[in-house]
Design a protein around this motif. Structure first.
Motif: not given
Length: 309
Positions: A1-8, A93-104
């Motif tokens: 995984l690249h660093w931007w793909q990690t859960r952390w 915070a919810l907006t960012v989590s939603g965007l990244l979750w959709i991308a995933r």
């Protein structure tokens, strides 16, 4: 995984979006003080006779109550100002989590280009203080990601049961969040149904449209709530100013709402260039899911009037 793909990294980014709102006692959003005045009347109007001389507050089932309802349990615990601040901090915070979750869910991983969408968490509607709208859109993104995940895992029946109350709650938060969720869910379900038909030797688009509509029926109950809300003598709103292209162009240019047009134009241009680049046919080999929602969301943007109140 690249660093931007990690859960952390995802957790760190979500937390980082709240940092700009830690310092000010009241988040510096244009309309928010007016909303806070309404919350004070809502909470203490009956305790102060002079408020009753000027204001009348009555609860009603409408599609615009997100933060208003959250303030009821939070304000007695934290006080009005801190309660509002805590709720507002969760929106980016919810907006960012939603965007990244959709991308995933769409790509199977978080592509690096998804990071360019994250500044939209502090976009024009949020900065203007449309907190119910912004909260509903943030929730809609996360619910759409959940919709995709449950479809991918084959939990369609459970999804149908779960999204009946979730869609109603989202509508109560703000109607636009529910509408956007419906558009996104229908477009994604249409692709899923088409792929199922294709794998089974069918693949007819018309059948996929029909099945997608049936699959999205769990999201339809708020239509009845909308009819009840917008019926009766109390409804005095107006719908006007259709196809105001100058206003719509302004919204696109100021999507991130910086103070200077010199910054607004290159920022918005960069976002739209990335969007168009990502929608090129040769870039859609991994997943076609981003294309239908984009086209389906473009239609309301074109058709919705500038003034509807």
């Amino acid at each position: 995984l690249h660093w931007w793909q990690t859960r952390w990294f995802v957790v760190a980014v979500v937390i980082a979006t709240m940092i700009p709102l830690l310092w000010p006692t009241i988040p510096p959003l244009v309309d928010l003080p007016g909303h806070m005045g309404r919350y004070r009347v809502q909470l203490d109007g009956a305790s102060y006779p002079w408020l009753a001389e000027w204001y009348d507050f009555r609860w009603s089932m409408i599609g615009n109550l997100g933060v208003d309802l959250l303030i009821e349990p939070l304000a007695p615990i934290f006080g009005l100002e801190l309660a509002v601040k805590l709720v507002v901090m969760t929106i980016p915070a919810l907006t960012v989590s939603g965007l990244l979750w959709i991308a995933r869910e769409v790509h199977g991983r978080i592509p690096a280009t998804a990071l360019f969408a994250l500044p939209l968490a502090y976009g024009y509607p949020f900065q203007f203080g449309f907190v119910n709208f912004a909260l509903s859109m943030a929730l809609a993104l996360n619910l759409f990601a959940l919709w995709l995940r449950m479809g991918r895992l084959g939990a369609v029946r459970l999804r149908a049961v779960l999204f009946v109350p979730l869609s109603c709650a989202l509508w109560i938060c703000h109607t636009f969040g529910w509408g956007v969720l419906g558009i996104l869910a229908f477009s994604a379900e249409m692709i899923r149904q088409h792929d199922l038909r294709k794998d089974g030797g069918g693949g007819h688009w018309l059948e996929s449209w029909v099945r997608a509509g049936i699959g999205c029926l769990p999201l339809a109950l708020p239509f009845a709530m909308m009819v009840l809300w917008r019926s009766g003598d109390h409804v005095t709103g107006q719908t006007m100013d259709w196809f105001n292209w100058r206003a719509k162009d302004g919204y696109l240019l100021m999507v991130l709402r910086p103070r200077s047009m010199a910054f607004a134009l290159p920022l918005s241009t960069e976002l739209f260039v990335l969007l168009l680049t990502g929608l090129r046919p040769d870039r859609l080999s991994h997943s076609r899911n981003p294309l239908p929602p984009t086209l389906f969301l473009l239609a309301p943007f074109v058709l919705i009037p500038h003034t509807a109140r």
